[in-house]
Enzyme design. Structure first.
Site, short mmCIF file in Angstrom:
data_model
loop_
_atom_site.label_atom_id
_atom_site.label_comp_id
_atom_site.label_asym_id
_atom_site.label_seq_id
_atom_site.Cartn_x
_atom_site.Cartn_y
_atom_site.Cartn_z
N GLU A 1 0.88 -1.17 0.00
CA GLU A 1 0.00 0.00 0.00
C GLU A 1 0.92 1.21 0.00
O GLU A 1 1.67 1.43 0.94
CB GLU A 1 -0.91 -0.03 1.23
CG GLU A 1 -1.99 1.03 1.24
CD GLU A 1 -1.50 2.29 1.89
OE1 GLU A 1 -1.19 3.26 1.15
OE2 GLU A 1 -1.39 2.31 3.11
N CYS B 1 -1.84 8.12 4.62
CA CYS B 1 -1.88 7.78 3.20
C CYS B 1 -3.19 8.21 2.55
O CYS B 1 -3.31 8.20 1.32
CB CYS B 1 -1.65 6.29 3.00
SG CYS B 1 -2.71 5.26 4.03
#
Length: 527
Positions: free
Chosen positions: A268, A305
């Site tokens: 990720e 993120c």
């Protein structure tokens, strides 16, 4: 106060605490710049020992029942909580995130470990499917075929810097891999080795209490890229879990792909998480948008993120002035480490030097200051589409406003986006635009948010935290929620196997009382 001698500076390998002989390093308090503790980088012999122990443990661990694995996971959560204030104080000292934030993160960490314990015990995640034989079928007999997901083997997990608990040594990657029946070898993040050691202590106690095999969990501490590369290259490694930068994730993907037997890397890698503001929403909810967006941009000093790094809106001076003022008024925070701080500084310099971009609330700042500015930049749609550097994530409290002339421009911009973790639509009756955006964005992102903000990832079975490349290495996978478990398993089919030799999940009398796909229809019946 933190108890003395709680931290030994060791790595935990195959049930034994060891002090490697590699490069010395310490954790650095980002607030005071003080260093604490002496740790040593794991080298070839420690890597080999950890992976061989994991491989040995796999032979026993993969055959444990879901109930036995659940007991282990629940014991880990109990031992994390038993660390008490020591874990919070050490975590804050190494990250500067604050006791309230880390208290919540500890709750999330233990909650997701216990959730995976429940998933492991229930067994439904294995997706059992049975097609019974039809011996007299013409022109050829139909065999008895039964299929389920099975663990894959040792998994290497890289601890993340921005969530030292929830995505750290015992974060979601580790919990889901263990729940699926795989041993885990963690490369602890060098920014918080003390925190990682405390987590390893929790696992060590839990493993002893529940009679887990030595090697079911190892923690290797260290700095530099060599340790991580060798872990990925080791032939015993069957998959990798990673949360971090695109550069780091892509490097691991390339290493894994170059192996004689390539393995999956579930990375990720972040995104710019575009926010689209419809015309009516801009007219009717402007002040709400200013407050919500500025809070989301600055949350956690922008070190999420899912930080909203791109705002797409019709040109509106009041919105720009409001965002600029609010970002200036919001408090500045300390970033997690010098590397992230330096990268943020150079990202702002890159945008500032772009002649097609305006730094709306520019302030004097140098890379030696610990608290970076909350930054607002502005550009036009054509410059954004034509300049790929503007699509790159800058990790920190910064957002870029792209001003468009009409809602058709928003659709045009959406078509030019790379893969993202999230996209957000703000609407106040802008239904036609919203419908068209949703149709486009579901090809580009993992999660579409309506009249909300992307920061904040709820841990539940329906969550999707992952998106098309380059946001993630594998677009269908999620690193949050119950479905994260399937990353570390694969389907195995059993053809004409006698009932006594089948896993309990697939036996005729359905001893686990699972819903199984039986001849194409879901049922909990016996056969």
């Amino acid at each position: 106060m933190i108890k003395e001698k709680t931290i030994s500076g060791s790595s935990y390998i195959g049930g034994v605490w060891l002090k490697p002989s590699g490069e010395k390093f310490s954790s650095i308090n980002p607030v005071t710049s003080e260093s604490t503790g002496n740790f040593y980088t794991s080298e070839e012999k420690e890597i080999e020992l950890a992976m061989l122990k994991a491989q040995d443990a796999f032979e026993e661990y993969r055959n444990l029942s879901g109930k036995e694995i659940a007991l282990f996971l629940n014991a880990i959560a109990d031992e994390i909580e038993a660390l008490g204030d020591t874990l919070l104080e050490v975590g804050h000292r190494e990250s500067g995130l604050g006791i309230p934030r880390l208290t919540g993160e500890r709750g999330r960490t233990c909650g997701q470990i216990r959730a995976f314990a429940s998933i492991a015990e229930a067994g439904q995640w294995t997706q059992p499917s049975i097609d019974t034989a039809i011996p007299d079928r013409q022109p050829v007999p139909k065999p008895d075929i039964r299929r389920m997901m099975r663990p894959i083997g040792p998994v290497v997990v890289f601890g993340a810097s921005n969530f030292p608990f929830a995505f750290g040594s015992l974060g979601g990657d580790t919990a889901s891999a263990l729940a699926a029946g795989n041993p885990v070898v963690v490369k602890g993040h060098p920014s918080h080795p003390e925190t990682s050691e405390l987590f390893a202590q929790a696992v060590a106690v839990a493993a002893l209490k529940t009679n887990m095999p030595n090697g079911v969990f190892s923690l290797l501490q260290g700095v530099g890229n060599d340790l991580g590369a060798k872990l990925v290259q080791h032939p015993a490694t069957q998959a990798v879990g990673f949360t971090g930068s695109f550069k780091g994730g892509k490097a691991l993907m390339d290493i894994a792909a170059s192996r004689p037997d390539p393995i999956p890397v579930y990375a990720e890698m972040g995104s710019i998480n575009p926010v689209f503001i419809g015309k009516k929403a801009l007219e009717n909810k402007k002040q709400e948008l200013i407050a919500g967006l500025s809070t989301s941009v600055c949350l956690g000093v922008g070190q999420f993120c899912t930080n909203p790094g791109l705002i797409v809106t019709l040109a509106d001076d009041e919105l720009i002035k409001g965002l600029s003022s609010q970002l200036n008024d919001n408090s500045r925070g300390v970033m997690l480490n010098k590397g992230i701080l330096s990268a943020y500084y150079h990202g702002l310099v890159r945008l500032k030097s772009n002649p097609n971009v305006e730094w709306v609330n520019e302030v004097e700042w140098n890379e030696n200051e610990k608290t970076p500015p909350n930054a607002l930049f502005k550009t036009t749609i054509d410059h954004f589409i034509n300049d790929k550097s503007l699509h790159e994530e800058i990790f920190g409290p910064v957002t870029l406003v792209v001003e468009v002339e009409c809602e058709k421009d928003m659709l045009r911009l959406a078509k030019h986006l790379e893969g993202q973790l999230t996209a957000t639509i703000h609407s106040d009756g802008d239904d036609d635009l919203s419908s068209k955006l949703i149709s486009l964005l579901e090809l580009k992102v993992g999660r579409i948010i309506f009249n909300g903000y992307p920061t904040g990832v709820d841990v539940n079975p329906s969550m999707q935290h992952g998106g098309p490349y380059p946001a993630s290495s594998i677009g269908w996978a999620t690193s949050v929620g119950g479905e994260a478990i399937v990353r570390f398993a694969r389907f195995v089919a059993y053809q004409n196997i006698p009932d006594a030799l089948l896993p309990d999940t697939l036996k005729n009398d359905n001893p686990l009382q699972l819903y199984r796909k039986l001849n194409g229809k879901y049922s909990d019946n016996v056969i």
